[in-house]
Design an enzyme around this catalytic site. Structure first.
Site, mmCIF file in Angstrom:
data_model
loop_
_atom_site.group_PDB
_atom_site.id
_atom_site.type_symbol
_atom_site.label_atom_id
_atom_site.label_comp_id
_atom_site.label_asym_id
_atom_site.label_seq_id
_atom_site.Cartn_x
_atom_site.Cartn_y
_atom_site.Cartn_z
ATOM 1 N N ARG A 20 -8.726 16.122 25.677
ATOM 2 C CA ARG A 20 -7.248 16.426 25.134
ATOM 3 C C ARG A 20 -7.064 18.044 24.872
ATOM 4 N NH1 ARG A 20 -4.386 13.712 19.969
ATOM 5 N NH2 ARG A 20 -2.828 15.279 20.002
ATOM 6 N N ARG A 59 -0.810 13.272 25.893
ATOM 7 C CA ARG A 59 -2.241 13.139 25.527
ATOM 8 C C ARG A 59 -3.214 12.254 26.572
ATOM 9 N NH1 ARG A 59 0.491 11.710 20.115
ATOM 10 N NH2 ARG A 59 2.096 11.837 21.540
ATOM 11 N N ASP A 62 -5.269 9.623 22.219
ATOM 12 C CA ASP A 62 -5.158 10.131 21.026
ATOM 13 C C ASP A 62 -5.819 8.999 20.059
ATOM 14 O OD1 ASP A 62 -3.432 11.077 18.957
ATOM 15 O OD2 ASP A 62 -1.680 10.121 19.150
ATOM 16 N N ASP A 86 -6.039 8.085 16.109
ATOM 17 C CA ASP A 86 -5.441 8.374 14.461
ATOM 18 C C ASP A 86 -6.059 7.300 13.505
ATOM 19 O OD1 ASP A 86 -3.434 10.160 15.406
ATOM 20 O OD2 ASP A 86 -2.232 8.678 15.962
ATOM 21 N N GLY A 103 4.378 -4.337 -16.699
ATOM 22 C CA GLY A 103 3.367 -3.207 -16.506
ATOM 23 C C GLY A 103 2.054 -3.692 -16.977
ATOM 24 N N TYR A 104 1.065 -2.700 -17.000
ATOM 25 C CA TYR A 104 -0.446 -2.920 -17.219
ATOM 26 C C TYR A 104 -0.881 -3.995 -16.146
ATOM 27 C CZ TYR A 104 -4.695 -1.717 -19.100
ATOM 28 O OH TYR A 104 -6.037 -1.114 -19.283
ATOM 29 N N GLY A 156 5.036 -15.643 -11.996
ATOM 30 C CA GLY A 156 3.628 -16.442 -11.817
ATOM 31 C C GLY A 156 4.134 -17.641 -12.609
ATOM 32 N N LYS A 164 1.743 -18.794 -14.772
ATOM 33 C CA LYS A 164 1.280 -18.962 -15.991
ATOM 34 C C LYS A 164 2.384 -18.864 -16.998
ATOM 35 C CE LYS A 164 -0.359 -14.965 -17.763
ATOM 36 N NZ LYS A 164 0.220 -15.049 -19.078
ATOM 37 N N SER A 207 -4.016 -11.803 -17.355
ATOM 38 C CA SER A 207 -2.774 -11.347 -18.220
ATOM 39 C C SER A 207 -3.137 -10.017 -18.852
ATOM 40 C CB SER A 207 -2.830 -12.324 -19.377
ATOM 41 O OG SER A 207 -2.091 -11.732 -20.599
ATOM 42 N N SER A 208 -2.166 -9.034 -18.850
ATOM 43 C CA SER A 208 -1.950 -7.853 -19.471
ATOM 44 C C SER A 208 -2.886 -8.009 -20.895
ATOM 45 C CB SER A 208 -1.108 -7.085 -19.482
ATOM 46 O OG SER A 208 -0.291 -7.127 -18.344
ATOM 47 N N ARG A 209 -2.501 -9.085 -21.659
ATOM 48 C CA ARG A 209 -3.083 -8.913 -23.023
ATOM 49 C C ARG A 209 -4.682 -9.403 -23.188
ATOM 50 N NH1 ARG A 209 2.210 -11.508 -24.019
ATOM 51 N NH2 ARG A 209 3.382 -10.148 -25.579
#
Ligand code: PAF
Length: 420
Positions: A82, A91, A94, A96, A171-172, A287, A289, A325-327
């Site tokens: 190359r 080429r 190549d 990648d 979140g979390y 979910g 849950k 669970s986040s909790r």
């Protein structure tokens, strides 16, 4: 060993032979080939006028670190003749790096996932052929804070006929959320999530203030799950001064969690309808849950004619069965051990039903007895309801939701099963 995906292409001289030689050299350089896609012929993208490419994608394992891997690939390219020409020029070979495990690398020399792989059909098609379930981490994910900006993005996507998969969260993030995000990415052209700890769904003595928040961590996880946009508004953005409108779904919010968390579902229905109006998703993911929440949102979208499909996804559990669970973060080590009794009692209930028990009071009593064996656990409710109406049932039948909420120390946890 790390799993990697490489793109391989050639459009000069004997293209097939170049690819064969490159594969042999990869092997010599401690890159263990696992799968090779079909080799396809494609038109060149960008650059000067030139011949067609042969392209393929390969899956391999290696011990080489990313930088070392990059140097090795460059060396192989050199060995196969190359030459440095213009950008996107012809080429002999190549190579990648498309994906390096689940890493996101943004250095001067190397960007992984490959920055243009999502736009290239000649990469995506062979990649899907050898790894149909792969989630491509998104190094172009955006975080947007303003409603006006996310509306602009959603509006533009709609105009271009793109479908939007949406995952609202507080979140979390944990694996349960990530499974929803991966599904959104699979089903739709673009995945958008929201991260917003919604004050209106918390009671005055609940954990709004101490609810775990960590945007940096969430951004990293969302990017790995291939998310395209995070909508991360402030409380003031969602509830400016003089905010006066709430959505109240009746009847089905009275029992179960609605009985012990007064006003909770009014807050949920309000924020989710606002988010749906702003993001305009085609499909939204929740979910199991929070099974009652799913029902409430389905009812709300039907009653308010919001054109979105609601998809409920299975509960994702820790290895001992505890629903994610986040909790769960609040639990002390002892409480964490005790918390496994929730899923364990539901598992036992399922066994009883399979062995012919159909009396709801008998099932509920058995679940309660099991939970009471843990001294940190205090039952809020255990209930058998019809999953369509959320009304209590005396006899367990198909589509009965067996749901429970239990305080483990100071943390309120929920779990459920739906009888098939
Ligand atoms: O399930 C949750 O995390 C929340 O209730 C939701 C749906 C994001 C609304 O705030």
């Amino acid at each position: 060993m790390v799993r990697i995906y490489l793109g391989i292409g050639s459009n000069l001289k004997n293209r097939r032979e170049n690819i064969r030689k490159a594969l042999a050299l990869l092997k010599d350089n401690k890159i263990r080939l696992r799968k090779l896609s079909r080799i396809i012929e494609t038109d060149p993208v960008g650059g000067p006028k030139q011949g067609k490419f042969l392209n393929a994608v390969l899956e391999a394992d290696t011990n080489l670190r990313p930088r070392k891997l990059l140097d090795t690939l460059k060396n192989i390219e050199k060995q196969l003749g190359r030459k440095k020409t213009v950008r996107f020029g012809p080429r002999t070979i190549d190579l990648d790096i498309l994906l390096y495990d689940r890493a996101i690398i943004n250095s001067k020399e190397l960007i992984v996932p490959h920055p243009r792989m999502n736009e290239r059909d000649f990469v995506l098609r062979p990649l899907r052929e050898i790894a149909p379930n792969i989630v491509i981490p998104n190094n172009k994910m955006k975080t947007v804070k303003k409603i006006s900006r996310i509306q602009e993005i959603a509006g533009d996507l709609k105009k271009r006929g793109k479908t939007i998969g949406f995952v609202p969260t507080m979140g979390y993030l944990h694996e349960g959320h990530l499974a929803l995000m991966r599904q959104a990415k699979k089903d739709c052209d673009v995945s958008i999530i929201s991260i917003f700890v919604n004050p209106t769904q918390f009671g005055p003595h609940e954990d709004f203030k101490k609810y775990p928040r960590d945007l940096k961590r969430d951004e990293k996880l969302a990017r790995l799950a291939g998310v395209d946009v995070i909508f991360y508004p402030s409380v003031k953005e969602m509830y400016p001064e003089q905010y006066l409108t709430y959505v109240n779904v009746e009847e089905i919010t009275k029992g179960l969690c609605g009985a012990s968390r007064l006003g909770h579902f009014k807050g949920v229905a309000t924020i989710v309808s606002k988010l749906f109006n702003i993001v305009q998703p085609d499909i939204a993911y929740f979910g199991q849950k929070d099974a009652q929440q799913v029902k409430v949102i389905q009812q709300m979208t039907r009653d308010l004619n919001i054109p979105v499909k609601i998809k409920m996804m299975p509960i994702v559990r820790e290895t001992d069965g505890l629903a994610m669970s986040s909790r769960n973060k609040y639990l002390s080590p002892q409480e964490r051990d005790d918390a496994a009794v929730l899923s364990e009692s539901l598992r036992k209930a399922r066994q009883m039903i399979e062995s012919g028990v159909s009396s709801s009071p008998a099932i509920i009593a058995h679940i309660k007895d099991l939970i009471k064996t843990k001294k940190n656990a205090k039952i809020d409710y255990v209930a058998c309801v019809d999953f369509n109406t959320l009304k209590p049932v005396n006899k367990i039948h198909k589509n009965t939701l067996i749901a429970l909420a239990v305080w483990v120390g100071k943390t309120r946890l929920i779990d459920n099963i739906i009888v098939k």
